[in-house]
Design an enzyme around this catalytic site. Structure first.
Site, mmCIF file in Angstrom:
data_model
loop_
_atom_site.group_PDB
_atom_site.id
_atom_site.type_symbol
_atom_site.label_atom_id
_atom_site.label_comp_id
_atom_site.label_asym_id
_atom_site.label_seq_id
_atom_site.Cartn_x
_atom_site.Cartn_y
_atom_site.Cartn_z
ATOM 1 N N LYS A 206 76.274 -4.207 8.307
ATOM 2 C CA LYS A 206 75.324 -3.965 9.396
ATOM 3 C C LYS A 206 75.948 -3.020 10.428
ATOM 4 C CE LYS A 206 72.659 -6.287 12.991
ATOM 5 N NZ LYS A 206 72.207 -7.557 13.589
ATOM 6 N N GLU A 212 87.426 -5.504 6.932
ATOM 7 C CA GLU A 212 87.573 -5.814 5.500
ATOM 8 C C GLU A 212 86.722 -4.881 4.650
ATOM 9 O OE1 GLU A 212 86.716 -7.954 7.909
ATOM 10 O OE2 GLU A 212 87.455 -9.983 7.522
ATOM 11 N N GLY A 268 72.986 -10.770 10.643
ATOM 12 C CA GLY A 268 73.719 -10.615 9.374
ATOM 13 C C GLY A 268 73.426 -11.749 8.407
ATOM 14 N N ARG A 269 73.454 -12.997 8.926
ATOM 15 C CA ARG A 269 73.259 -14.148 8.040
ATOM 16 C C ARG A 269 71.794 -14.343 7.669
ATOM 17 N NH1 ARG A 269 75.278 -15.067 12.861
ATOM 18 N NH2 ARG A 269 74.092 -16.242 14.447
ATOM 19 N N GLU A 354 77.486 -20.484 11.644
ATOM 20 C CA GLU A 354 77.591 -19.298 12.519
ATOM 21 C C GLU A 354 76.395 -19.257 13.483
ATOM 22 O OE1 GLU A 354 77.661 -14.825 11.230
ATOM 23 O OE2 GLU A 354 79.756 -15.518 11.312
ATOM 24 N N HIS A 385 83.291 -35.905 -9.402
ATOM 25 C CA HIS A 385 84.677 -36.013 -9.904
ATOM 26 C C HIS A 385 85.666 -35.386 -8.932
ATOM 27 C CE1 HIS A 385 82.859 -37.204 -13.745
ATOM 28 N NE2 HIS A 385 81.938 -36.301 -13.426
ATOM 29 N N LYS A 495 88.645 -11.165 15.440
ATOM 30 C CA LYS A 495 88.600 -9.783 14.913
ATOM 31 C C LYS A 495 89.453 -8.875 15.791
ATOM 32 C CE LYS A 495 83.981 -9.321 12.799
ATOM 33 N NZ LYS A 495 82.646 -8.682 12.965
HETATM 34 O O1 F6P Z 1 81.188 -13.070 10.729
HETATM 35 C C1 F6P Z 1 80.836 -12.149 11.702
HETATM 36 C C2 F6P Z 1 79.901 -11.140 11.123
HETATM 37 O O2 F6P Z 1 79.486 -10.269 12.127
HETATM 38 C C3 F6P Z 1 78.691 -11.771 10.439
HETATM 39 O O3 F6P Z 1 77.703 -12.186 11.333
HETATM 40 C C4 F6P Z 1 78.278 -10.645 9.530
HETATM 41 O O4 F6P Z 1 77.397 -11.084 8.515
HETATM 42 C C5 F6P Z 1 79.643 -10.212 8.983
HETATM 43 O O5 F6P Z 1 80.534 -10.370 10.095
HETATM 44 C C6 F6P Z 1 79.700 -8.810 8.420
HETATM 45 O O6 F6P Z 1 79.282 -7.915 9.408
HETATM 46 P P1 F6P Z 1 78.802 -6.428 8.914
HETATM 47 O O7 F6P Z 1 77.599 -6.631 8.037
HETATM 48 O O8 F6P Z 1 78.507 -5.699 10.172
HETATM 49 O O9 F6P Z 1 79.938 -5.816 8.127
#
Ligand code: F6P
Length: 524
Positions: A206, A212, A268-269, A354, A385, A495
């Site tokens: 987003k 990452e 995002g979620r 979240e 189990h 972060k």
């Molecule tokens: O975990 C924090 C967050 O901002 C989430 O809300 C989001 O889904 C994820 O990191 C990845 O963010 P992006 O889609 O901006 O890479």
């Protein structure tokens, strides 16, 4: 200012919790012969049995009164209408508009967002048709066979879980991979045996700034350019991006026409309904993706119109509030008795934790009541189990959502019987326990509540409905707890520290971190 815990209703629920403390759930069924019919509800392709909870008709009435006295009715309409209910970020919350198959206008700052949403759907449609038909060719003239989604959090969990849940519908010639962890073994293991000429990368982010994802995207681009001696211009046939940050995607080298946009009013979620769901459309086809949207839209319409007493998300939310705020539950277990849903608990962890992992209300005041639970789980029958021992005989109170599909592969009836009877037997054992006269080490006290959610069958439509049900459950709980379910300030601190540490910009660490950092730095 609204606060749930200062109301008469809240005090009455606390009194009822005390009054029913020694009740046995099983006794409710003899006292209320039509309990199962009264406490079960079918909506769309979903059937919820909530009768195995320690909830009397009086408790249910008070919980409904709690919902009625909250701003829930207004908040539902405000969300659907595009009002800025995400107050800390001054944004609307419009994942529902993404699946608004009725196409009724939804205004944000006076502008109807539906034309933009429909244009994005057209882009998804044309791209997924081109890839699935083999018309889209890589730089050496070969059709795409491998699709790698690079993303994390909501840019991974949703599409990943849905693609796995709908594996039966996956295109027979396409393989899907999801790279999320910054641990290089994740991307390297994925790329290891793939032919770059037949590989498509979807960089899903987003913000297009998540460390990452940026690292994994750069490593993938490097691998692609090096392993097939191709030129930068070949990127356009093998890399697309899904983001709200068009400029950053362009600067990465993504061709304009390969950038799938979405908007900052999609959390995002909550984003798998947007272009973040591109892997789903590539896997099950655009028609299948539309069915997923349709299933969610049906739940949206139900949620917006059904009286709270017959409203599936509201009921599921209120049962959770009873467990969390009046029975002392700290966690919520989700146990899908279906291997295709094995990623559902991980998806629901981000969706719920979240969203409602908050301790200040919308006015910034610390709350003096519990909010979002720790959500966890894994498939049944595996969990039997692994952790069911604690659930049966441990000291903790853990409410459970059992989830299963009724219509299954008819080729293996004996497996279906074993799977579903295991689930039903466990739910019964949790409620009834073992022989009260045999109070030795084998004794199971029982009286442990659970919901059972049956899905007609694992179709795109029903998966859409299932996800929307839990999205709205989380929303209802957030409204009643008077918190903002749509921001996530808590993730920013880590972060920021990680970035400063990785750049060496921060040196004033606590002694533990300083010592560990020195050990790490000596190795990397
Ligand atoms: O975990 C924090 C967050 O901002 C989430 O809300 C989001 O889904 C994820 O990191 C990845 O963010 P992006 O889609 O901006 O890479």
């Amino acid at each position: 200012m609204y606060s749930p815990a200062t109301s008469e209703i809240w005090s009455e629920l606390q009194r009822l919790a005390k009054q029913t403390e020694s009740d046995q759930i099983i006794d409710y069924f003899s006292r209320q012969p039509d309990r199962f019919n009264k406490m079960s509800l079918k909506v769309s392709g979903l059937f919820l049995d909530y009768s195995k909870n320690k909830i009397t008709a009086q408790v249910l009435d008070e919980l409904q009164a709690l919902a009625a006295q909250s701003p829930l009715a207004d908040k539902i309409q405000q969300m659907l209408a595009g009002q800025k209910i995400n107050t800390s970020e001054n944004r609307p919350v419009l994942h529902t508009a993404l699946r608004n198959r009725s196409n009724t206008p939804v205004l944000v700052d006076g502008v109807d967002v539906m034309p933009g949403i429909n244009a994005a759907l057209k882009h998804i449609q044309s791209f997924s048709n081109a890839i699935r038909s083999g018309h889209w060719l890589g730089y050496s003239g070969k059709p795409i066979r491998n699709v790698i989604n690079i993303g994390i959090g909501g840019s991974d969990l949703g599409p990943n879980m849905v693609c796995r849940a709908l594996l039966e519908y996956q295109h027979p010639k396409l393989k899907f991979y999801f790279v999320s962890n910054v641990d290089s073994s994740h991307v390297q293991k994925t790329l290891k045996n793939l032919n770059p000429e037949e590989t498509l990368f979807i960089i899903s982010s987003k913000t297009f700034s998540t460390q990452e994802t940026q690292l994994n995207a750069q490593t993938s681009k490097k691998w692609f350019l090096e392993s097939c001696q191709s030129m930068e211009q070949d990127i356009s046939q093998h890399f697309v991006a899904v983001s709200t940050n068009i400029e950053a995607a362009r600067n990465f080298g993504i061709a304009e026409e390969n950038i799938f946009e979405f908007w900052d009013w999609v959390g995002g979620r909550y984003s798998l309904w947007s272009s973040i769901g591109l892997p789903i459309a590539l896997s099950v086809g655009f028609e299948g993706f539309l069915e997923l949207l349709e299933g969610a839209h049906e739940i949206d319409q139900h949620f917006a119109t059904a009286p709270f007493a017959e409203n599936l998300p509201v009921i599921l939310a209120l049962i959770g509030i009873w467990h969390i705020n009046f029975q002392g539950a700290d966690t919520q277990a989700v146990i899908p008795y279906d291997q295709a849903l094995h990623q559902l608990p991980a998806f629901l962890q981000q969706l719920d934790m979240e969203s409602n992992g908050k301790s200040v209300d919308v006015a910034g005041r610390s709350v003096d009541y519990a909010t979002g639970p720790v959500v966890w789980g894994q498939t049944g029958s595996n969990g039997q189990h692994a952790f069911f021992q604690l659930l049966h005989q441990g000291t903790r109170f853990v409410p459970i959502d059992f989830i299963a599909c009724l219509n299954r592969d008819t080729q293996t009836p004996e497996h279906n019987v074993a799977l579903l009877t295991n689930m039903l037997a466990q739910a019964e054992a949790f409620m009834v326990g073992s022989d009260k006269n045999q109070q030795d080490y084998s004794y199971c006290p029982g009286n442990k509540p659970s919901n059972t959610l049956l899905i007609d069958d694992l179709t795109p439509k029903n998966i859409g409905a299932l996800i929307a049900l839990y999205e709205h459950k989380v929303f209802v709980q957030g409204v009643i707890w008077n918190i903002n379910s749509f921001d996530q300030w808590g993730v920013q601190l880590g972060k920021k520290l990680a970035l400063e540490m990785s750049l060496g910009n921060k040196t004033d660490h606590d002694p533990s971190t300083a010592a560990l950092l020195a050990m790490v730095r000596a190795k990397i």
